[in-house]
Motif scaffolding. Structure first.
Motif, PDB file in Angstrom:
ATOM      1  N   TYR A  82       0.819  -1.217   0.000  1.00  0.00           N
ATOM      2  CA  TYR A  82       0.000   0.000   0.000  1.00  0.00           C
ATOM      3  C   TYR A  82       0.851   1.264   0.000  1.00  0.00           C
ATOM      4  CZ  TYR A  82      -3.727  -3.279   1.203  1.00  0.00           C
ATOM      5  OH  TYR A  82      -4.621  -4.324   1.187  1.00  0.00           O
ATOM      6  N   LEU A  84       2.901   2.580   2.330  1.00  0.00           N
ATOM      7  CA  LEU A  84       2.656   3.338   3.560  1.00  0.00           C
ATOM      8  C   LEU A  84       3.968   3.533   4.321  1.00  0.00           C
ATOM      9  CD1 LEU A  84      -0.562   1.465   4.758  1.00  0.00           C
ATOM     10  CD2 LEU A  84      -0.446   3.731   3.716  1.00  0.00           C
ATOM     11  N   ASN A 116       0.641   7.809   2.389  1.00  0.00           N
ATOM     12  CA  ASN A 116      -0.046   8.423   3.532  1.00  0.00           C
ATOM     13  C   ASN A 116       0.578   9.771   3.893  1.00  0.00           C
ATOM     14  OD1 ASN A 116       2.200   6.822   4.204  1.00  0.00           O
ATOM     15  ND2 ASN A 116       1.572   6.658   6.344  1.00  0.00           N
ATOM     16  N   ARG A 119      -0.622  12.190   1.244  1.00  0.00           N
ATOM     17  CA  ARG A 119      -2.036  12.512   1.478  1.00  0.00           C
ATOM     18  C   ARG A 119      -2.205  13.440   2.683  1.00  0.00           C
ATOM     19  NH1 ARG A 119      -4.484   7.696   3.992  1.00  0.00           N
ATOM     20  NH2 ARG A 119      -3.354   8.662   5.724  1.00  0.00           N
ATOM     21  N   ASP A 120      -1.517  13.111   3.777  1.00  0.00           N
ATOM     22  CA  ASP A 120      -1.704  13.910   4.986  1.00  0.00           C
ATOM     23  C   ASP A 120      -1.216  15.343   4.788  1.00  0.00           C
ATOM     24  OD1 ASP A 120      -2.712  11.618   6.002  1.00  0.00           O
ATOM     25  OD2 ASP A 120      -1.255  11.368   7.616  1.00  0.00           O
ATOM     26  N   GLY A 176      -8.095  -3.853  -5.438  1.00  0.00           N
ATOM     27  CA  GLY A 176      -9.116  -2.809  -5.462  1.00  0.00           C
ATOM     28  C   GLY A 176      -8.949  -1.821  -4.319  1.00  0.00           C
ATOM     29  N   LEU A 177      -8.608  -2.376  -3.174  1.00  0.00           N
ATOM     30  CA  LEU A 177      -8.383  -1.526  -1.993  1.00  0.00           C
ATOM     31  C   LEU A 177      -7.196  -0.596  -2.233  1.00  0.00           C
ATOM     32  CD1 LEU A 177      -9.527  -1.294   0.879  1.00  0.00           C
ATOM     33  CD2 LEU A 177      -7.868  -2.999   1.603  1.00  0.00           C
ATOM     34  N   GLU A 180      -8.132   2.171  -4.586  1.00  0.00           N
ATOM     35  CA  GLU A 180      -8.978   3.165  -3.932  1.00  0.00           C
ATOM     36  C   GLU A 180      -8.158   4.060  -3.007  1.00  0.00           C
ATOM     37  OE1 GLU A 180     -12.948   1.971  -3.110  1.00  0.00           O
ATOM     38  OE2 GLU A 180     -12.814   2.809  -1.099  1.00  0.00           O
ATOM     39  N   LEU A 181      -7.209   3.458  -2.309  1.00  0.00           N
ATOM     40  CA  LEU A 181      -6.336   4.247  -1.432  1.00  0.00           C
ATOM     41  C   LEU A 181      -5.591   5.312  -2.236  1.00  0.00           C
ATOM     42  CD1 LEU A 181      -4.740   4.699   1.257  1.00  0.00           C
ATOM     43  CD2 LEU A 181      -3.123   2.996   0.418  1.00  0.00           C
ATOM     44  N   ASP A 184      -8.030   7.999  -3.609  1.00  0.00           N
ATOM     45  CA  ASP A 184      -8.429   8.890  -2.519  1.00  0.00           C
ATOM     46  C   ASP A 184      -7.299   9.849  -2.159  1.00  0.00           C
ATOM     47  OD1 ASP A 184     -10.830   7.663  -2.427  1.00  0.00           O
ATOM     48  OD2 ASP A 184     -10.530   6.639  -0.513  1.00  0.00           O
ATOM     49  N   SER A 433     -16.356   0.417  -8.326  1.00  0.00           N
ATOM     50  CA  SER A 433     -16.291   0.744  -6.896  1.00  0.00           C
ATOM     51  C   SER A 433     -15.733   2.158  -6.773  1.00  0.00           C
ATOM     52  CB  SER A 433     -15.394  -0.252  -6.186  1.00  0.00           C
ATOM     53  OG  SER A 433     -14.141  -0.300  -6.824  1.00  0.00           O
ATOM     54  N   LEU A 437     -17.170   9.122  -3.273  1.00  0.00           N
ATOM     55  CA  LEU A 437     -17.633   9.561  -1.964  1.00  0.00           C
ATOM     56  C   LEU A 437     -16.458  10.008  -1.111  1.00  0.00           C
ATOM     57  CD1 LEU A 437     -20.117   9.864  -0.279  1.00  0.00           C
ATOM     58  CD2 LEU A 437     -19.802   7.531   0.534  1.00  0.00           C
ATOM     59  N   ASP A 438     -15.412   9.182  -1.136  1.00  0.00           N
ATOM     60  CA  ASP A 438     -14.241   9.526  -0.340  1.00  0.00           C
ATOM     61  C   ASP A 438     -13.600  10.808  -0.850  1.00  0.00           C
ATOM     62  OD1 ASP A 438     -12.606   6.561   0.922  1.00  0.00           O
ATOM     63  OD2 ASP A 438     -14.509   7.508   1.375  1.00  0.00           O
ATOM     64  N   LEU A 441     -15.568  13.726   0.316  1.00  0.00           N
ATOM     65  CA  LEU A 441     -15.436  13.966   1.753  1.00  0.00           C
ATOM     66  C   LEU A 441     -14.059  14.500   2.105  1.00  0.00           C
ATOM     67  CD1 LEU A 441     -17.342  10.897   3.141  1.00  0.00           C
ATOM     68  CD2 LEU A 441     -17.946  13.286   3.458  1.00  0.00           C
ATOM     69  N   LEU A 442     -13.041  13.960   1.434  1.00  0.00           N
ATOM     70  CA  LEU A 442     -11.700  14.444   1.712  1.00  0.00           C
ATOM     71  C   LEU A 442     -11.581  15.925   1.378  1.00  0.00           C
ATOM     72  CD1 LEU A 442      -9.588  11.434   0.489  1.00  0.00           C
ATOM     73  CD2 LEU A 442      -9.579  12.390   2.773  1.00  0.00           C
TER      74      LEU A 442
ATOM     75  N   ARG B 358      -1.359  -2.589   8.494  1.00  0.00           N
ATOM     76  CA  ARG B 358      -0.819  -1.231   8.405  1.00  0.00           C
ATOM     77  C   ARG B 358      -1.857  -0.276   7.815  1.00  0.00           C
ATOM     78  NH1 ARG B 358       4.812  -0.732   8.049  1.00  0.00           N
ATOM     79  NH2 ARG B 358       4.391   1.489   7.722  1.00  0.00           N
ATOM     80  N   ASP B 362      -3.570   3.047   9.363  1.00  0.00           N
ATOM     81  CA  ASP B 362      -3.508   4.322   8.637  1.00  0.00           C
ATOM     82  C   ASP B 362      -4.901   4.930   8.497  1.00  0.00           C
ATOM     83  OD1 ASP B 362      -2.375   6.307   6.638  1.00  0.00           O
ATOM     84  OD2 ASP B 362      -3.841   5.258   5.383  1.00  0.00           O
ATOM     85  N   ARG B 369      -8.343  11.621  13.242  1.00  0.00           N
ATOM     86  CA  ARG B 369      -7.601  12.868  13.391  1.00  0.00           C
ATOM     87  C   ARG B 369      -8.560  14.061  13.379  1.00  0.00           C
ATOM     88  NH1 ARG B 369      -4.088  12.673   9.006  1.00  0.00           N
ATOM     89  NH2 ARG B 369      -2.976  11.031  10.078  1.00  0.00           N
ATOM     90  N   TRP B 396       1.909   4.679  16.315  1.00  0.00           N
ATOM     91  CA  TRP B 396       1.387   5.416  15.169  1.00  0.00           C
ATOM     92  C   TRP B 396       0.050   6.082  15.526  1.00  0.00           C
ATOM     93  CZ3 TRP B 396       1.521   2.766   9.687  1.00  0.00           C
ATOM     94  CH2 TRP B 396       1.119   3.674   8.718  1.00  0.00           C
ATOM     95  N   ALA B 443     -15.182   6.545   3.829  1.00  0.00           N
ATOM     96  CA  ALA B 443     -15.229   7.733   4.688  1.00  0.00           C
ATOM     97  C   ALA B 443     -16.605   7.895   5.338  1.00  0.00           C
ATOM     98  CB  ALA B 443     -14.882   8.973   3.870  1.00  0.00           C
ATOM     99  N   ARG B 512     -14.923  -1.964   2.158  1.00  0.00           N
ATOM    100  CA  ARG B 512     -14.271  -2.959   1.302  1.00  0.00           C
ATOM    101  C   ARG B 512     -13.722  -4.058   2.200  1.00  0.00           C
ATOM    102  NH1 ARG B 512     -12.406  -2.595  -3.891  1.00  0.00           N
ATOM    103  NH2 ARG B 512     -13.016  -0.734  -5.047  1.00  0.00           N
TER     104      ARG B 512
END
Lengths: 451, 538
Positions: A82, A84, A116, A119-120, A176-177, A180-181, A184, A433, A437-438, A441-442, B358, B362, B369, B396, B443, B512
């Protein structure tokens, strides 16, 4: 050197060029491009800092220049599926940003920091983020190359099921996850830059809005020599073809070896050509190494010259008549093509992806079929025609260096600095998928915090 | 019920019983170990089982072969002894060697160094053990018996052999003693504490028909259930038994055995094969053939032996044992360090795949947050790779959100609900949100769930997977959750949490899933289907 800046951009300075690696540690295309941009910005007098991720075990090799910073990370704590990074890496990065006051962030790759972290920071209200894409890692878990596993066929479109077929041990659900990550996370980024239209098209197809993407070619870091005229065609007795780069099957050197075998069988060809392979042979399979040694021993026109100093590349290229780029993956904007142009040499390349885009077939070089050594042999034979060579030489483009690269980036930075630059409507491709929406919202979360 | 025993064994038992009764009346008599009355020595001892001790040694010929006895080993014991005697070159002419069976409550213990056996009814003559005491094991004694039985010329050798081969005897490897040409081996004993075991092996008996099997594990004896024994062709034995082609078609056997087997009993396996003539033969087995179902092999391995297991008469007992064992295992959890006490907790069940774990952390950090007030966080992992990452992940969460973070491990994170009550108790949580292993809410689902967690709604709310048909998580009060479990225990198979879906309110959004539920297991699904009605879905 001075330049007039957009007021919005001026308010965000200094620019932080954030690279997943430092050129004193590794010499990959992305970190070289990032550092070239940093040098260009400094040459233009633009306040900029260079922040590189550095693996802790390699800390002693690091050689930081002025306004350069390092974020030390533990490679073992990084998640490669992912992408991360750990909390400590992001903490260090935030600390440097606070210390330097940088508010416009240009990520060259997100690896080592983590998606991450990108993104953050992209969600942080008073920061603007521009991401330069150097390959397809966000789309493709297979080293970001969009080449299938295990057969290494070209992949034209990533889908959950196709990616799941490449990674059955992970399964389509995780693929897929993962997608999407990344979608997003990218939704929070203000602007994207890619060095080729090919790369842009792939990301637009995948879901990044076209309006948030711009193409800027990578500048060349080193001095660009004046183009020589080359020897007159009538005087040529031997045509020299040069390969430059990592000597690996992914780069298509095995295709080149097959072509050399075919050329050996073409009447009169062995006496008219010389093929030089310049590069590093580290980490290649034993059978590949054995084949290379066998052919260089048996074919008098095939030479393996070994590694070369980057500073010598233009001289070595100018000893050639053509530069060869036989990669079997898409490539994006290989620096070797820009270097060949800078040396005034046409390029013979695989007719796919970023190579096909950067080398116009019959204009600035010649294309051959991917992975087809016979076709490459045919094209090399064609290239020994003086008229063909002369026609190609006449159209070699002039690459640019750090300063021009920085000028072009500043325009993109200015666009990203304008309020609402990331609010450009839905992604262009809604997958079954859909992450809509995400994304919404983000963005809402970001707005709520004051932008 | 055991098959009928050989007559010789029954006769010996009655003789020994009579002598034992006579010996009981001799206990009050004083014992005087005068050296002139020493009649021989006990050279080896094998304590077969309570009440049965086998001896070898030598004895004066005039002592006899059957007698009531009184043993002296710090205190006196009544008993009876029968001998079979044979000649041995190292003995004086007035003595002969013996193998014998001693019926007595006495057993050699760790403190036993010397034992005297006074021979009745006079109790003048006695034999004593050699020093140091030599304790023999079963196989060693059987080998010795097999070697000397043909030499015996006096005493009850046939009766002793019968006793050794009787159903009560668990002397390993009695084929040599019996003289029968029976060969057997066990490929697998799949044991399930609380139920019994399944036995799979082969037996070649040229003269006797196998009718029943028993297995001894530690001190537990299990017998094949009537009707459960069936036979299989074993053509692979052809090379080993070329002269017995007619036996190969049914040389393989499978049997189900029930008994109160405990986890600590799964050692020292012995197989007893019963034949149609009432005799039996024991075979010592390699300890490696014993495998615990649900541990070394999945429960569904039993389907290899009984493909229609759910329709077998013993399935209810089997299913009950599986359910009890699974429930006990699933209810166990372990807290790492101390748990911050808080009223509202997000309990994230981390998936076993380290990357998924992980990503879960995250996402948790991302969604928490900036929320005010913040709930506390508990991370729960299996004791695999994800466990190793737990402290890092807790750090974390704390760094990214400022939320207090508790850590737990459990056996199977795909089935967390039985362990939740204890976890909730240790957290002091009044309300909780749980996100299942491998569930990644979007979300909207995060937002909706966290809002409910921080609210006061008493009713259950569930998060569902993208397909809407699988449970991804829930928000509830600890009190209502406990009350629910008291009336409806979750399934132990892949549908572990599905009953919660029932009429519960859905949180907006979807999750998911990297996998839908736990690993599918046909056996556990059958076990759940056989569960007694208990309120079922809510």
């Amino acid at each position: 050197m001075s330049i007039e800046l957009d007021p919005g951009l001026q308010a965000l300075l200094p620019v932080a060029i954030i690279s997943h690696a430092h050129p004193s540690i590794s010499k990959g295309g992305a970190e070289i491009a990032a550092h070239t941009l940093f040098q260009g910005l400094r040459a233009l007098g633009i306040p900029a800092v260079f922040i590189a991720a550095v693996p802790l075990p390699l800390r002693d090799q690091l050689d930081l220049g002025a306004d350069e910073y390092a974020v030390f990370h533990d490679p073992a704590a990084y998640d490669h599926l992912y992408q991360l990074g750990d909390a400590a890496t992001l903490q260090q990065l935030r600390g440097i940003l606070r210390e330097t006051g940088a508010r416009l962030l240009n990520f060259h790759h997100f690896m080592s920091f983590g998606i991450n972290a990108l993104r953050d920071l992209a969600l942080t209200p008073d920061l603007r983020t521009v991401v330069t894409l150097h390959e397809f890692l966000a789309i493709c878990h297979h080293h970001g190359q969009m080449v299938t596993r295990p057969h290494r066929s070209l992949c034209s479109m990533a889908t959950e099921s196709a990616c799941g077929a490449c990674f059955p041990e992970l399964g389509w659900r995780r693929m897929g996850l993962r997608a999407e990550l990344f979608r997003d996370s990218f939704a929070a980024v203000d602007h994207f830059i890619a060095p080729s239209q090919f790369l842009i098209d792939r990301f637009v197809q995948w879901g990044v809005p076209a309006a948030r993407m711009g193409m800027i070619e990578n500048g060349l870091a080193r001095f660009i020599p004046e183009q020589d005229e080359g020897p007159a065609a009538g005087q040529k007795s031997t045509w020299v073809f040069g390969y430059f780069g990592q000597v690996t099957p992914f780069k298509g050197v095995d295709v080149l070896l097959t072509a050399a075998e075919r050329l050996a069988g073409m009447p009169g060809m062995a006496e008219r050509i010389e093929i030089r392979i310049h590069g590093n042979l580290m980490g290649v399979p034993d059978d590949f190494r054995a084949r290379l040694q066998e052919l260089t021993a048996s074919l008098p026109f095939l030479r393996f010259t070994g590694p070369y100093e980057n500073g010598a590349v233009f001289d070595l290229m100018r000893e050639c008549d053509y530069v060869l780029t036989p990669s079997v993956w898409w490539e994006n904007s290989p620096v070797v093509i820009q270097e060949a142009y800078a040396a005034g040499r046409p390029v013979i390349c695989t007719g796919i992806g970023g190579m096909a885009e950067k080398v116009r077939n019959g204009v600035t070089g010649l294309h051959f079929r991917r992975g087809d050594g016979n076709d490459l042999a045919r094209i090399i034979a064609t290239a020994t025609d003086p008229a063909t060579h002369a026609a190609l030489l006449a159209h070699i483009p002039q690459p640019f260096g750090p300063v021009e690269m920085a000028r072009r980036y500043l325009q993109a930075f200015a666009a990203a600095a304008r309020p609402g630059s990331a609010d450009d409507g839905p992604t262009t491709t809604a997958s079954p998928s859909s992450p809509m929406l995400d994304v919404a919202l983000l963005r809402g979360q970001r707005k709520k915090r004051g932008t | 019920m055991e098959p009928s025993r050989p007559a010789a064994d029954l006769d010996l038992r009655s003789v020994l019983e009579a002598h034992a009764q006579a010996a009981a009346e001799l206990l009050a008599q004083p014992l005087r170990p005068v050296s002139d009355h020493l009649a021989g020595y006990v050279e080896t001892i094998w304590a077969e089982r309570p009440g049965a001790v086998w001896l070898t040694g030598w004895v004066r010929r005039d002592a006899g072969q059957e007698f009531p006895v009184v043993l002296a080993d710090r205190r006196k014991y009544a008993g009876a002894m029968a001998l079979a005697c044979y000649e041995r070159a190292d003995l004086p002419p007035d003595a002969h060697a013996f193998v014998g069976l001693l019926q007595t409550d006495w057993q050699p213990g760790a403190e036993t160094t010397d034992v005297f056996v006074f021979l009745g009814p006079e109790l003048r003559q006695f034999i004593r053990s050699v020093s140091p005491l030599r304790l023999q094991d079963g196989p060693g004694f059987a080998a010795e018996f097999g070697r000397v039985q043909a030499l015996c010329h006096a005493g009850r050798v046939n009766a002793l052999r019968g006793a050794m081969l009787s159903g009560r005897s668990w002397l390993p490897d009695t084929a040599a003693v019996s003289g029968a040409t029976v060969e057997a081996a066990v490929d697998e004993i799949l044991a399930l504490p609380g139920f019994g075991c399944f036995v799979h092996g082969w037996l070649l008996s040229p003269t006797k028909r196998l009718v029943r099997l028993s297995v001894k594990l530690a001190d537990r004896v299990l017998h094949s259930l009537p009707g459960s024994l069936y036979f299989l062709p074993r053509p692979d034995l052809g090379a080993a038994a070329p002269k017995l082609p007619g036996l190969l078609d049914r040389a393989g056997f499978v049997a189900a055995m029930t008994g109160m087997l405990q986890p600590e009993d799964l050692v020292s396996p012995v197989l007893k094969a019963w034949f149609s003539d009432g005799t039996s033969v024991n075979f010592a087995l390699e300890p490696q053939v014993v495998r615990r179902l649900g541990h070394a092999v999945p429960y569904e391995a039993a389907l290899r032996f009984y493909p229609a297991l759910a329709n077998e008469t013993f399935f209810a007992d089997f299913a009950g044992a599986v359910r009890d064992e699974m429930a006990g295992r699933l209810a166990a959890s372990q807290m790492l360090g101390t748990a911050p006490q808080a009223e509202r907790y997000v309990i994230a069940i981390l998936p076993p795949h380290p990357s998924d774990a992980r990503l879960m952390v995250d996402q948790l950090a991302l969604r928490l947050r900036g929320r005010d007030p913040l709930p506390a966080v508990a991370l729960v992992a299996e004791q695999g790779m994800a466990r190793a990452q737990l402290p890092l992940m807790a750090d974390w969460v704390r760094t990214a959100t400022g939320a207090p973070c508790a850590l737990f491990t459990m056996d199977d994170t795909s089935k967390p609900f039985l362990a939740l009550p204890a976890i909730l108790d240790s957290l002091g949580a009044r309300r909780f949100m749980v996100v299942g292993a491998g569930a990644f809410p979007d979300a909207a689902a995060w937002s909706g769930s966290l809002d409910r967690l921080m609210g006061e709604e008493e009713a259950l709310s569930v998060l569902t997977a993208t397909n809407g048909a699988a449970l991804a998580g829930m928000v509830w009060t600890a009190a209502n959750f406990r009350a629910h479990l008291a009336t409806a225990s979750p399934a132990v198979g892949a549908t572990h949490g599905q009953a919660f879906l029932g009429p519960a309110a859905r949180v907006a959004g979807r999750a998911r899933m990297t996998a839908l539920g736990g690993r599918p297991d046909r056996m556990l699904e059958s076990v759940d289907a056989a569960a007694p009605a208990q309120g079922g879905s809510r």
